[in-house]
Write an enzyme that holds these catalytic residues in place. Structure first.
Site, short mmCIF file in Angstrom:
data_model
loop_
_atom_site.label_atom_id
_atom_site.label_comp_id
_atom_site.label_asym_id
_atom_site.label_seq_id
_atom_site.Cartn_x
_atom_site.Cartn_y
_atom_site.Cartn_z
N GLY A 437 11.41 77.07 30.34
CA GLY A 437 12.24 75.91 30.65
C GLY A 437 13.56 76.22 31.31
O GLY A 437 13.87 75.69 32.36
N SER A 438 14.39 77.07 30.68
CA SER A 438 15.71 77.28 31.26
C SER A 438 15.72 78.45 32.22
O SER A 438 15.01 79.44 32.03
CB SER A 438 16.74 77.50 30.15
N CYS A 521 29.11 81.74 15.90
CA CYS A 521 29.23 80.52 15.10
C CYS A 521 28.50 79.39 15.84
O CYS A 521 28.38 79.43 17.06
CB CYS A 521 30.70 80.15 14.94
N HIS A 699 15.04 88.94 25.80
CA HIS A 699 16.31 89.24 25.14
C HIS A 699 16.97 90.48 25.72
O HIS A 699 18.09 90.83 25.36
CB HIS A 699 16.11 89.40 23.64
N CYS A 731 10.60 83.39 26.09
CA CYS A 731 11.51 82.30 25.71
C CYS A 731 12.25 81.87 26.98
O CYS A 731 11.98 82.39 28.08
CB CYS A 731 12.48 82.82 24.65
N1 GLN Z 1 13.25 75.10 26.71
C1 GLN Z 1 14.23 75.91 26.08
C2 GLN Z 1 14.75 76.96 27.04
O1 GLN Z 1 14.00 77.41 27.83
C3 GLN Z 1 13.70 76.60 24.85
C4 GLN Z 1 14.76 77.34 24.11
C5 GLN Z 1 14.30 78.00 22.84
O2 GLN Z 1 13.17 78.27 22.67
N2 GLN Z 1 15.18 78.27 21.97
O3 GLN Z 1 15.88 77.38 26.99
ZN ZN Z 2 12.25 80.24 22.60
#
Ligand code: GLN
Ligand code: ZN
Length: 767
Positions: A437-438, A521, A699, A731
């Site tokens: 997504g992002s 935080c 990551h 992710c």
């Molecule tokens: N759609 C979100 C992104 O791509 C998912 C974020 C996540 O999984 N924490 O940033």
């Molecule tokens: Zn994720």
């Protein structure tokens, strides 16, 4: 006289000074001596505040430079063997290397503290030789006495829970580890006793999860030894987050007081107290003030609970306290000037909760006029709060919800009917490729948003900027050859706040920060009213992106359970009801997206796993509600519209069946740190819906080679059907740089072509 007590105070400071000093030290802008001095001042200020509030048992040793579990490990000499360590006091440098990694060594694993959003550093036992590197509770006790004349109550993570939180040993080695570590605990206690300490709080939250007979023996051994070796200390065995297990056995341990949660699991705790009583020589420390939420305590209700307890225990043996450490709530509501008065009046953060503790403690003795006034004031504050329009939508929502639930919340067609239609409609190849997504939230994106927020840019200017980012990344994605595109989420800061700002029922604090991990935080939104849909939230950007390509663009929403778990929630209706309100609102957004021509929609649920209750029976109910909320959100679409979901941050192998029931057409699951394990669970349980296991770890800035990904894909295809398999990163890519993102995706596409070719020529046998 009952005693007032606190279990722990937030360490971050009113302006998050704690975070700032530590980060400056990491960046080399603050030297070590200055760091110690700054943190000492914060620590003392917190003690002073509690002293002034009138708390009698003030916790010491609850402060930390990063995390209290790491502190305990370091104190016990449990230093992961991959780090250079020759014994003796652990340096600040090494302490932070264990937490954050060094040039040469990876950091220790970090994981969620029970069912909270606080993360602790997992102690690694392996073949370490424990030693007492220094007596932290003693130092803290001395400091409080010397600097402020406070006779503190040292807080220590109990040995039983410490071992439950640690890794690097087998369950059948537990007793050996107790033998190794218990003598260190004995020394700590003896020195505290000699110093003249009275009370000691042993945090044993693991006692709210199942206790076997064998574990009970271990507990007996631990606490009998401690009591024998330091007989004059008054030990509080402290539990929280739910009701204690095997109360009737635990209460027989040679402890002075049992600490119970009087908010979460109150009913079970009360009924155990009523059934088995409290031995005459023991004290009850009861957490009547919610340490997990930000609402002012309804004093009359707490007074009723207190009366029930006063039937069982004399006030001389009662300790009144928050339900858990105040670490989980922000520091003070006094700074929330921007909130409407009706809301502000019903908030209680850490400082306000301390006052409530004192009020309730006084209430044990007399029903004073002051108490009556406070009760009336609370009632009036809540009456005004309940009068807010947004708190009165429930009936309308519930009626509509019931109608929907009656009609059924399943998709109209089965997966086997839907999936081929979707492939056909979107012209998807074997092993379709997509992202989560992002795309990178670059410095420019962040600068643009802050200009707009400050008013330096008009909304039009900002929208133009976002549109250009979308354009650029649609082009990148087309060039890369991805099959399902995304718009990139440039307009979002945060996946919960973004939706909260657009839905009804949310409010936002200015300074409501809570420690999440290390210096990180979070500022959770507050769901204070009924959640209502006020109009499209994501349609504009998604449709704009779709207009720029012939490939399908996937719409992107955060799911109901994640929004709920990452917010502070209202407490007057059940969590399920909140989840359903959210689901109903998001369902309308799904509908709006579909109507606008978007026919692949992803509903992210990364936080489902972490909300799992601690007790087995509650887990089943929670999962059932989560599944229903997801289905309610998504089932409105036509069969050929494809629903995706995404989950990350956790081990999912114990909930694959529940995930399957959510009936998403495609799920992408993070696996970077547990790829092997997850694949293993698919050997045992079949997954027969669309699925993508992240093929690289987002990551890290490292660009993995296509060959590595080919290997991962082929391993996955041994247990998952290649006709259902999707290729995606682990992710969202928002934290990555632009170049490395494109480079990594190129490798991913190349890996996909290699495997596709092999599959089509029959080299890899599709399962
Ligand atoms: N759609 C979100 C992104 O791509 C998912 C974020 C996540 O999984 N924490 O940033
Ligand atoms: Zn994720």
């Amino acid at each position: 006289m009952a005693l007032s007590s606190n279990l722990g105070y937030p360490r971050i400071g009113r302006q998050r000074q704690w975070k700032k000093h530590i980060e400056q030290y990491w960046a080399g802008r603050l030297d070590e001596e200055a760091l110690h001095e700054e943190l000492r001042l914060i620590r003392l200020e917190h003690l002073r505040k509690q002293q002034e509030a009138g708390i009698e048992l003030i916790p010491v040793n609850d402060f930390s430079y990063y995390d209290q579990v790491l502190d305990t490990a370091v104190m016990l000499g449990v230093i992961p063997t991959r780090f250079d360590y020759a014994g003796g006091k652990v340096s600040t440098k090494l302490y932070y290397e264990i937490a954050r990694g060094s040039k040469d060594q990876p950091a220790s694993e970090m994981t969620k503290w029970f069912n909270t959003n606080y993360h602790y550093i997992v102690p690694e036992l392996n073949d370490v030789k424990p030693q007492l590197t220094y007596n932290a509770p003693l130092e803290a006790f001395r400091e409080a006495r010397h600097e402020l004349g406070v006779e503190g109550k040292p807080v220590i993570i109990g040995l039983y829970s410490f071992l439950k939180l640690a890794k690097g040993y087998r369950a059948d080695e537990t007793s050996q580890w107790i033998e190794k570590l218990l003598p260190l605990y004995v020394t700590i206690l003896k020195e505290l006793e000699t110093e003249g300490a009275t009370w000691v709080q042993f945090d044993e939250p693991a006692l709210v999860t199942m206790i076997t007979d064998e574990a009970l023996e271990q507990l007996r051994y631990i606490y009998e030894t401690l009591a024998k070796q330091a007989p004059s200390l008054r030990i509080i065995l402290q539990t929280y987050f739910d009701s204690i297990e095997r109360y009737e056995d635990i209460i027989q341990l040679p402890i002075t007081a049992i600490g119970l949660d009087g908010v979460h699991g109150w009913e079970q705790n009360l009924s155990q107290l009523q059934a088995y009583g409290l031995p005459k020589n023991k004290w009850l420390a009861i957490g009547l003030i919610d340490g997990r939420n930000i609402w002012r305590t309804n004093l009359s209700e707490a007074g009723v609970k207190l009366d029930q307890l006063l039937h069982l225990v004399e006030s001389e043996r009662l300790i009144i306290q928050p339900s858990c450490s105040l670490l989980h709530v922000p520091v003070t509501a006094a700074d929330e000037a921007k909130l409407p008065a009706e809301i502000k009046q019903v908030l209680a953060f850490a400082d306000e909760k301390l006052d409530e503790v004192v009020q309730l403690t006084n209430r044990c003795e007399v029903l004073s006029e002051q108490w009556e006034r406070n009760c009336i004031e609370t009632v009036e504050a809540y009456a005004a709060f309940n009068h807010l329009e947004q708190r009165k939508q429930q009936q309308t929502i519930t009626e509509r919800l019931n109608e929907l639930l009656e009609q059924g919340i399943a998709r109209t067609a089965s997966f086997n009917e839907r999936y081929p239609l979707q492939l056909e409609k979107h012209q998807l190849p074997l092993l379709p490729t997509t992202t989560i997504g992002s795309f990178p939230q670059s410095a420019q994106v962040r600068a643009a948003r802050s200009r707009w927020r400050k008013g330096d840019w008009t909304t039009e200017e900002y929208d133009t900027f976002i549109a250009e980012e979308i354009n650029r990344w649609i082009e990148h994605q087309e060039q890369l050859g991805l099959d399902v595109l995304v718009h990139g989420e440039f307009e979002r800061t945060d996946m919960v706040e973004f939706f909260g700002e657009k839905l009804g029922g949310f409010c936002f604090t200015t300074n409501g920060w809570v420690q999440s991990y290390g210096s990180r935080c979070v500022k959770p939104p507050i769901i204070y009213g009924d959640v209502t849909y006020r109009g499209p939230m994501t349609v504009k950007e998604t449709v704009y992106a779709q207009a720029r390509t012939t490939k399908p663009v996937k719409g992107m929403l955060t799911g109901p359970i994640t929004i709920m778990n990452w917010s502070f929630t209202r407490q007057d209706i059940p969590k399920e009801a909140i989840a359903f309100q959210l689901a109903y609102a998001l369902r309308q957004e799904v509908e709006a997206l579909e109507k606008a021509g978007i026919s692949i929609i992803q509903v992210d649920e990364p936080a489902v796993r972490e909300g799992l209750p601690l007790k087995a029976d509650a887990q089943a109910r929670y999962l059932e509600a989560s599944i229903a909320a997801f289905k309610l959100t998504t089932s409105v679409v036509k069969p050929d519209t494809q629903i995706h979901t995404h989950m990350c941050y956790c081990d999912f192998h114990d909930m694959i069946a529940a995930i399957r029931e959510m009936d998403a057409d495609v799920i992408s699951i993070e696996t970077s740190r547990s790829h092997g394990e997850l694949i293993h669970s698919f050997e045992e349980q079949t997954y027969d819906l669309g699925i993508g296991l992240g093929v690289y770890d987002i990551h890290s800035p490292r660009v993995p080679a296509a060959e590595e990904m080919v290997e991962l894909i082929e391993r996955a295809l041994q247990v998952l059907d290649s006709r259902l398999f999707w290729i995606n990163p682990d992710c969202g890519l928002k934290t990555r740089g632009e170049e490395e993102t494109i480079a990594a995706l190129q490798q991913m596409i190349q890996a996909t072509s290699i495997v596709r070719e092999k599959l089509l020529s029959g080299v890899v046998h599709p399962s």
